[in-house]
Design a protein around this motif. Structure first.
Motif, PDB file in Angstrom:
ATOM      1  N   GLN A 378       0.828  -1.205   0.000  1.00 18.87           N
ATOM      2  CA  GLN A 378       0.000   0.000   0.000  1.00 18.87           C
ATOM      3  C   GLN A 378       0.866   1.260   0.000  1.00 18.87           C
ATOM      4  O   GLN A 378       0.560   2.230  -0.700  1.00 18.87           O
ATOM      5  CB  GLN A 378      -0.940   0.013   1.213  1.00 18.87           C
ATOM      6  CG  GLN A 378      -1.799   1.283   1.289  1.00 18.87           C
ATOM      7  CD  GLN A 378      -2.831   1.229   2.395  1.00 18.87           C
ATOM      8  OE1 GLN A 378      -3.411   0.168   2.655  1.00 18.87           O
ATOM      9  NE2 GLN A 378      -3.062   2.356   3.061  1.00 18.87           N
ATOM     10  N   LYS A 416      -7.349  10.713   7.102  1.00 19.46           N
ATOM     11  CA  LYS A 416      -8.514   9.846   7.247  1.00 19.46           C
ATOM     12  C   LYS A 416      -9.232   9.665   5.913  1.00 19.46           C
ATOM     13  O   LYS A 416      -9.663   8.553   5.573  1.00 19.46           O
ATOM     14  CB  LYS A 416      -9.467  10.430   8.290  1.00 19.46           C
ATOM     15  CG  LYS A 416      -8.980  10.290   9.729  1.00 19.46           C
ATOM     16  CD  LYS A 416      -9.964  10.895  10.723  1.00 19.46           C
ATOM     17  CE  LYS A 416      -9.499  10.672  12.156  1.00 19.46           C
ATOM     18  NZ  LYS A 416     -10.417  11.290  13.151  1.00 19.46           N
ATOM     19  N   ARG A 417      -9.372  10.752   5.158  1.00 16.90           N
ATOM     20  CA  ARG A 417     -10.022  10.644   3.841  1.00 16.90           C
ATOM     21  C   ARG A 417      -9.198   9.765   2.896  1.00 16.90           C
ATOM     22  O   ARG A 417      -9.739   8.938   2.150  1.00 16.90           O
ATOM     23  CB  ARG A 417     -10.218  12.034   3.232  1.00 16.90           C
ATOM     24  CG  ARG A 417     -11.269  12.883   3.951  1.00 16.90           C
ATOM     25  CD  ARG A 417     -11.730  14.045   3.089  1.00 16.90           C
ATOM     26  NE  ARG A 417     -10.661  14.976   2.793  1.00 16.90           N
ATOM     27  CZ  ARG A 417     -10.319  16.005   3.563  1.00 16.90           C
ATOM     28  NH1 ARG A 417     -10.969  16.219   4.704  1.00 16.90           N
ATOM     29  NH2 ARG A 417      -9.352  16.825   3.209  1.00 16.90           N
ATOM     30  N   GLN A 418      -7.885   9.924   2.941  1.00 13.95           N
ATOM     31  CA  GLN A 418      -7.035   9.120   2.068  1.00 13.95           C
ATOM     32  C   GLN A 418      -7.079   7.643   2.453  1.00 13.95           C
ATOM     33  O   GLN A 418      -7.057   6.766   1.579  1.00 13.95           O
ATOM     34  CB  GLN A 418      -5.601   9.647   2.129  1.00 13.95           C
ATOM     35  CG  GLN A 418      -5.429  10.999   1.440  1.00 13.95           C
ATOM     36  CD  GLN A 418      -4.000  11.488   1.473  1.00 13.95           C
ATOM     37  OE1 GLN A 418      -3.176  11.011   2.258  1.00 13.95           O
ATOM     38  NE2 GLN A 418      -3.682  12.458   0.634  1.00 13.95           N
ATOM     39  N   GLU A 419      -7.140   7.361   3.745  1.00 14.62           N
ATOM     40  CA  GLU A 419      -7.202   5.974   4.183  1.00 14.62           C
ATOM     41  C   GLU A 419      -8.489   5.307   3.703  1.00 14.62           C
ATOM     42  O   GLU A 419      -8.485   4.126   3.311  1.00 14.62           O
ATOM     43  CB  GLU A 419      -7.092   5.900   5.709  1.00 14.62           C
ATOM     44  CG  GLU A 419      -7.003   4.481   6.269  1.00 14.62           C
ATOM     45  CD  GLU A 419      -5.744   3.745   5.834  1.00 14.62           C
ATOM     46  OE1 GLU A 419      -5.769   2.499   5.831  1.00 14.62           O
ATOM     47  OE2 GLU A 419      -4.745   4.408   5.493  1.00 14.62           O
ATOM     48  N   GLU A 420      -9.588   6.048   3.706  1.00  9.52           N
ATOM     49  CA  GLU A 420     -10.848   5.514   3.168  1.00  9.52           C
ATOM     50  C   GLU A 420     -10.695   5.168   1.690  1.00  9.52           C
ATOM     51  O   GLU A 420     -11.169   4.124   1.230  1.00  9.52           O
ATOM     52  CB  GLU A 420     -11.967   6.533   3.373  1.00  9.52           C
ATOM     53  CG  GLU A 420     -12.375   6.717   4.830  1.00  9.52           C
ATOM     54  CD  GLU A 420     -13.344   7.878   5.019  1.00  9.52           C
ATOM     55  OE1 GLU A 420     -13.737   8.502   3.998  1.00  9.52           O
ATOM     56  OE2 GLU A 420     -13.708   8.168   6.181  1.00  9.52           O
ATOM     57  N   MET A 421     -10.036   6.064   0.950  1.00  6.12           N
ATOM     58  CA  MET A 421      -9.809   5.795  -0.471  1.00  6.12           C
ATOM     59  C   MET A 421      -8.935   4.568  -0.684  1.00  6.12           C
ATOM     60  O   MET A 421      -9.210   3.719  -1.537  1.00  6.12           O
ATOM     61  CB  MET A 421      -9.164   7.018  -1.138  1.00  6.12           C
ATOM     62  CG  MET A 421     -10.106   8.168  -1.394  1.00  6.12           C
ATOM     63  SD  MET A 421      -9.279   9.498  -2.317  1.00  6.12           S
ATOM     64  CE  MET A 421      -8.750   8.621  -3.792  1.00  6.12           C
ATOM     65  N   ASN A 423      -8.508   2.005   1.261  1.00  2.58           N
ATOM     66  CA  ASN A 423      -9.243   0.775   1.575  1.00  2.58           C
ATOM     67  C   ASN A 423     -10.060   0.305   0.381  1.00  2.58           C
ATOM     68  O   ASN A 423     -10.186  -0.899   0.130  1.00  2.58           O
ATOM     69  CB  ASN A 423     -10.157   1.008   2.782  1.00  2.58           C
ATOM     70  CG  ASN A 423      -9.386   1.129   4.084  1.00  2.58           C
ATOM     71  OD1 ASN A 423      -8.249   0.678   4.185  1.00  2.58           O
ATOM     72  ND2 ASN A 423      -9.999   1.749   5.080  1.00  2.58           N
ATOM     73  N   GLU A 424     -10.632   1.241  -0.362  1.00  6.42           N
ATOM     74  CA  GLU A 424     -11.382   0.882  -1.570  1.00  6.42           C
ATOM     75  C   GLU A 424     -10.441   0.468  -2.699  1.00  6.42           C
ATOM     76  O   GLU A 424     -10.652  -0.539  -3.381  1.00  6.42           O
ATOM     77  CB  GLU A 424     -12.246   2.060  -2.019  1.00  6.42           C
ATOM     78  CG  GLU A 424     -13.349   2.445  -1.040  1.00  6.42           C
ATOM     79  CD  GLU A 424     -14.171   3.626  -1.538  1.00  6.42           C
ATOM     80  OE1 GLU A 424     -14.019   4.000  -2.720  1.00  6.42           O
ATOM     81  OE2 GLU A 424     -14.965   4.173  -0.753  1.00  6.42           O
ATOM     82  N   GLN A 427      -8.554  -3.070  -2.968  1.00  4.03           N
ATOM     83  CA  GLN A 427      -9.316  -4.249  -3.379  1.00  4.03           C
ATOM     84  C   GLN A 427      -8.949  -4.680  -4.793  1.00  4.03           C
ATOM     85  O   GLN A 427      -9.110  -5.841  -5.164  1.00  4.03           O
ATOM     86  CB  GLN A 427     -10.813  -3.950  -3.315  1.00  4.03           C
ATOM     87  CG  GLN A 427     -11.327  -3.609  -1.923  1.00  4.03           C
ATOM     88  CD  GLN A 427     -12.798  -3.235  -1.932  1.00  4.03           C
ATOM     89  OE1 GLN A 427     -13.604  -3.867  -2.623  1.00  4.03           O
ATOM     90  NE2 GLN A 427     -13.152  -2.191  -1.179  1.00  4.03           N
ATOM     91  N   HIS A 447     -11.479  10.470  -8.509  1.00  7.11           N
ATOM     92  CA  HIS A 447     -11.363  11.065  -7.191  1.00  7.11           C
ATOM     93  C   HIS A 447     -10.298  12.146  -7.074  1.00  7.11           C
ATOM     94  O   HIS A 447     -10.413  13.051  -6.245  1.00  7.11           O
ATOM     95  CB  HIS A 447     -11.060   9.967  -6.146  1.00  7.11           C
ATOM     96  CG  HIS A 447     -12.226   9.083  -5.861  1.00  7.11           C
ATOM     97  ND1 HIS A 447     -12.540   7.986  -6.643  1.00  7.11           N
ATOM     98  CD2 HIS A 447     -13.180   9.138  -4.883  1.00  7.11           C
ATOM     99  CE1 HIS A 447     -13.611   7.378  -6.158  1.00  7.11           C
ATOM    100  NE2 HIS A 447     -14.024   8.060  -5.098  1.00  7.11           N
TER     101      HIS A 447
END
Length: 453
Positions: A378, A416-421, A423-424, A427, A447
């Motif tokens: 990552q 926090k916003r980047q971590e959400e991205m 995680n998606e 995949q 995005h």
């Protein structure tokens, strides 16, 4: 221009010294009171880390008093993390972009340099072995103990700056006032310092320009380079439990444990048993409180206001940033202490809360995740995103460490916003080559194509 207002700085450590220099340059007479002896004339290591990670926020503060170049001569740049697994195999993670580094500096050496500068200022008086007993908050009357003479006395400065650390006596006096909020939390982990000495020729036994980590899930060891060729190792370990400071009681038990979990380090540590059983075990505390100020007469700064655990390497840097912010407010508002203190608290409190939370999070990352291949993958993908979208994406570590104009709270929100991205996005990714998959690139363009983060 000299000012008649009498200022006292309680604490002659890193933040206290830097702050006293800033105040003196604004024309104020400053009395600095330090509980310990003058460290330039005494060995005060006492189990505390002999080196620290200095990054851009700290460098900015040192540049303003003209000593950054002198400090760089005795600082060692660390460009990456080097992770050591249980077989002694190494993996690597750069700290930032090409050429970016955090710096290993001697705590004592930096403090000595700041003390020398303070001593050279005619308007600063340095007073060592002076223990603060209590502050009468209503009058600013301070009860002190001259340790050498064993004699109590009182001083009554116009303004008190509390730079007396995580266990601040000034803060303790404020805690007795109405509506003072105080939160203290300890990790269940302590730390103990160990040493990797230099080679016989004075060279380093490990890669010099790196921070070394032995991540082991529920505990870890790190090593930072010193200018003399040695490394200061710090073992972060549970206080209690099956594997803990409490359970390792005999030298043979300790060596067997180290040979099993840190096998490549053991041959480099000839004094392991002696240091482990003789060096103190330190605790790791986070302190949050409010208010930091009292009627334009008292202000908490540095660890006295916001002690954090060391896992983002930002404790000293955050304290130095306090001084930088105060310097600007002193220039803007001159002698209006109430406005200066209120504005300082409003500006700094959200940001120091943010770095406190980030420091605890980074402990988990360093202890657990840096040994995880998916985490390392990552990070490599994030580096590719930064290269492709430099205006829209900057890793959280870089925001905190290499972006001194970006407030900690904003870095946390962006992270926090980047971590959400991520995680998606992860995949779709099983290898670095997957970064170029159409679905990955389409996601990124949707995005980040307009610089949304």
């Amino acid at each position: 221009m000299e000012n008649k207002t009498q200022l006292s700085v309680m604490g002659g450590g890193l933040v206290g010294c830097l702050l006293s220099l800033y105040l003196a340059k604004q024309g104020y007479p400053v009395a600095v009171y330090e509980r310990r002896p003058d460290l330039r004339r005494a060995d005060l290591a006492g189990g505390r880390s002999i080196n620290l990670a200095l990054s851009d926020r700290g460098w900015r503060a040192l540049e303003t008093i003209g000593i950054s170049e002198d400090i760089k001569k005795v600082a060692i740049p660390m460009y990456r993390r080097v992770m050591h697994d249980t077989q002694g195999h190494l993996s690597f993670q750069p700290y930032g972009q090409e050429g970016q580094a955090i710096y290993s500096v001697s705590r004592g050496g930096l403090n000595r340099a700041l003390l020398d500068l303070a001593e050279a200022e005619p308007s600063i008086s340095l007073n060592f072995e002076q223990q603060l007993l209590e502050v009468e908050v209503s009058s600013n009357k301070v009860s002190m103990l001259d340790v050498a003479a064993n004699k109590e006395y009182q001083v009554q400065p116009d303004v008190i700056f509390a730079a007396d650390g995580a266990y601040s006596m000034v803060r303790l006096s404020l805690q007795k006032t109405d509506r003072f909020n105080y939160e203290q939390s300890y990790l269940d982990y302590g730390y103990k310092e160990l040493t990797i000495p230099p080679n016989a020729d004075g060279s380093w036994q490990l890669e010099k320009n790196a921070l070394h980590i032995w991540p082991r899930g529920q505990y870890m060891m790190i090593a930072l380079p010193n200018i003399d060729g040695s490394f200061t190792c710090t073992l972060f370990f549970p206080f209690e439990g099956d594997l803990s400071f409490a359970s390792l009681k005999a030298p043979e038990q300790l060596r067997e444990f180290f040979q099993e979990v840190f096998p490549d380090a053991v041959p480099l540590m000839p004094d392991l048993e002696q240091e482990f059983f003789e060096n103190p075990t330190g605790s790791l505390v986070t302190v949050k409180c409010l208010p930091w100020r009292h009627k334009g007469k008292i202000l908490l700064v540095g660890d006295a206001a916001h002690a954090i655990v060391p896992f983002y390497g930002q404790g000293m840097n955050a304290g130095f940033e306090d001084c930088t912010v105060l310097r600007g407010l002193l220039q803007e508002h001159e002698h209006d202490w109430d406005t200066i203190f209120k504005t300082f608290q409003d500006l700094r409190k959200p940001n120091t809360d943010a770095i406190a939370d980030l420091a605890v999070y980074n402990f988990i990352e360093m202890r657990d995740k840096v040994a995880d291949p998916r985490f390392l993958l990552q990070k490599k993908i994030e580096a590719q995103i930064t290269a492709q979208f430099p205006d829209a994406w900057l890793p959280l570590y870089s925001m905190v460490t290499f972006s001194p104009d970006l407030p900690y709270a904003q870095a946390l929100a962006n992270g926090k916003r980047q971590e959400e991205m991520m995680n998606e996005l992860m995949q779709y990714i099983q290898s670095e080559a997957d970064y170029h998959k159409p679905e990955v690139q389409e996601y990124l363009q949707r995005h980040l194509g307009k610089g949304s983060i």
